[in-house]
Design an enzyme around this catalytic site. Structure first.
Site, short mmCIF file in Angstrom:
data_model
loop_
_atom_site.label_atom_id
_atom_site.label_comp_id
_atom_site.label_asym_id
_atom_site.label_seq_id
_atom_site.Cartn_x
_atom_site.Cartn_y
_atom_site.Cartn_z
N LYS A 137 0.84 -1.21 0.00
CA LYS A 137 0.00 0.00 0.00
C LYS A 137 0.87 1.26 0.00
O LYS A 137 0.69 2.15 -0.82
CB LYS A 137 -0.95 0.01 1.22
CG LYS A 137 -1.84 -1.22 1.31
CD LYS A 137 -2.76 -1.17 2.51
CE LYS A 137 -2.07 -1.22 3.85
NZ LYS A 137 -1.36 -2.49 4.14
N ARG A 167 11.80 -5.75 4.71
CA ARG A 167 11.57 -4.30 4.58
C ARG A 167 12.53 -3.52 5.49
O ARG A 167 12.75 -3.89 6.64
CB ARG A 167 10.13 -3.95 4.98
CG ARG A 167 9.91 -2.44 5.02
CD ARG A 167 8.49 -2.04 5.03
NE ARG A 167 7.76 -2.55 6.18
CZ ARG A 167 6.45 -2.38 6.35
NH1 ARG A 167 5.75 -1.73 5.45
NH2 ARG A 167 5.84 -2.86 7.40
N ARG A 217 11.49 -1.94 11.08
CA ARG A 217 10.42 -1.48 11.96
C ARG A 217 10.23 -2.49 13.09
O ARG A 217 10.30 -3.69 12.87
CB ARG A 217 9.11 -1.37 11.16
CG ARG A 217 8.83 0.03 10.65
CD ARG A 217 7.70 0.12 9.69
NE ARG A 217 6.44 -0.48 10.09
CZ ARG A 217 5.30 -0.36 9.40
NH1 ARG A 217 5.29 0.35 8.29
NH2 ARG A 217 4.20 -0.94 9.80
N ARG A 269 -0.09 -9.36 13.40
CA ARG A 269 -0.73 -8.32 12.56
C ARG A 269 -1.56 -8.96 11.45
O ARG A 269 -2.64 -8.48 11.12
CB ARG A 269 0.35 -7.41 11.95
CG ARG A 269 0.97 -6.47 12.96
CD ARG A 269 2.26 -5.86 12.45
NE ARG A 269 2.07 -5.02 11.29
CZ ARG A 269 3.04 -4.72 10.42
NH1 ARG A 269 4.26 -5.20 10.59
NH2 ARG A 269 2.78 -3.94 9.41
N ARG A 318 -9.86 0.44 9.28
CA ARG A 318 -9.33 -0.90 9.50
C ARG A 318 -10.28 -1.77 10.33
O ARG A 318 -9.97 -2.92 10.61
CB ARG A 318 -8.03 -0.79 10.30
CG ARG A 318 -6.84 -1.21 9.52
CD ARG A 318 -5.66 -1.03 10.43
NE ARG A 318 -4.72 -0.20 9.74
CZ ARG A 318 -3.50 -0.56 9.47
NH1 ARG A 318 -3.03 -1.70 9.87
NH2 ARG A 318 -2.71 0.24 8.81
#
Ligand code: AP5
Length: 222
Positions: free
Chosen positions: A13, A127, A158, A169, A88
């Site tokens: 996204k 990432r 992160r 998640r 969400r």
């Protein structure tokens, strides 16, 4: 053009939002980025959010809704916006509908990026984010180029991209966020997009949808 970007963590996204902003002139409103900015600035909201984000849980609806309400009222959204990471939960979606109705505004399309779980885990574990610019990369699939002007030592992982937190998640996405797909399908504004393959191929699929919406809106305006 007002858009919602829906999809599991790691679907792409944020990455694709950069391209959409560049080509369609819409503003990205990313609740994840806003919350991380509050955490960096050590605000009251940031201290509350950190407890949830670092464990991979959702920040409570009332905190998010207040933050997004201010953003939609006070930021420059004349050329349209892309809501990235909001709503969400069904609660957030119904609240958004009320907020938009009060402002005589509406969502043109909900873009749903579809990526298999195994691929999501690979994407999130690789990432890395630049601590200076906030730009997101992938060590293998999307490494920084010279044009990005990023130092490798500024790239960090992160906190919520650690494997155990990623799995949590993904589970929360299935339980809390996936039901929104049906919610927007019923409104006939949901567009499912294959989020696998090269970045450019995913973006071309997105563009096909956005161009058709653009065309319809212009026709309506004429
Ligand atoms: P947020 O920051 O919104 O995280 P997310 O939705 O989990 O999404 P991600 O940023 O992890 O993934 P993405 O889809 O943007 O993928 P990206 O483009 O980076 O939210 C973080 C937290 O904040 C939440 O967990 C929650 O606690 C809180 N929060 C935020 N909003 C909230 C809300 N509304 N309510 C409650 N709580 C909220 O891509 C991932 C990686 O893959 C990158 O490395 C990228 O380079 C790579 N990649 C992208 N596309 C491809 C491709 N096609 N091929 C190969 N690699 C690719």
């Amino acid at each position: 053009m007002n858009l919602i970007f829906l999809g599991p963590p790691g679907a792409g996204k944020g990455t694709q939002a950069q391209r959409i902003m560049r080509d369609y002139g819409v503003s990205q409103i990313s609740t994840g980025d806003m919350l991380r900015s509050h955490i960096r600035q050590d605000t009251d909201l940031g201290r509350i959010a950190a407890q949830y984000i670092n464990d991979g849980n959702l920040v409570p609806d009332e905190v998010i809704v207040e933050m997004i309400n201010k953003e939609l009222k006070y930021s420059d959204t004349d050329t349209g916006y892309l809501l990235d990471g909001f709503p969400r939960t069904l609660g957030q979606a119904t609240t958004l509908d009320k907020m938009l109705a009060e402002q005589d505004d509406y969502i043109d399309a909900v873009l749903i990026l579809d990526v298999p779980t195994q691929e999501l885990v690979k994407r999130l574990s690789g990432r890395r984010v630049c601590q200076k610019t906030g730009k997101s990369f992938h060590l293998e699939y999307n490494p920084p180029t010279e044009a990005d002007g990023v130092n490798m030592e500024d790239l960090i992982q992160r906190e919520d991209d650690k494997e155990e937190t990623v799995l949590r998640r993904l589970k929360i996405y299935d339980n809390e966020t996936k039901p929104l797909i049906d919610y927007y399908k019923k409104k006939k504004i949901a567009f499912k997009i294959d989020g696998t393959g090269k970045l450019v191929d995913v973006y071309n699929r997105i563009k096909t949808i956005l161009n058709s919406i653009h065309k319809t809106k212009n026709l309506k305006a004429n």
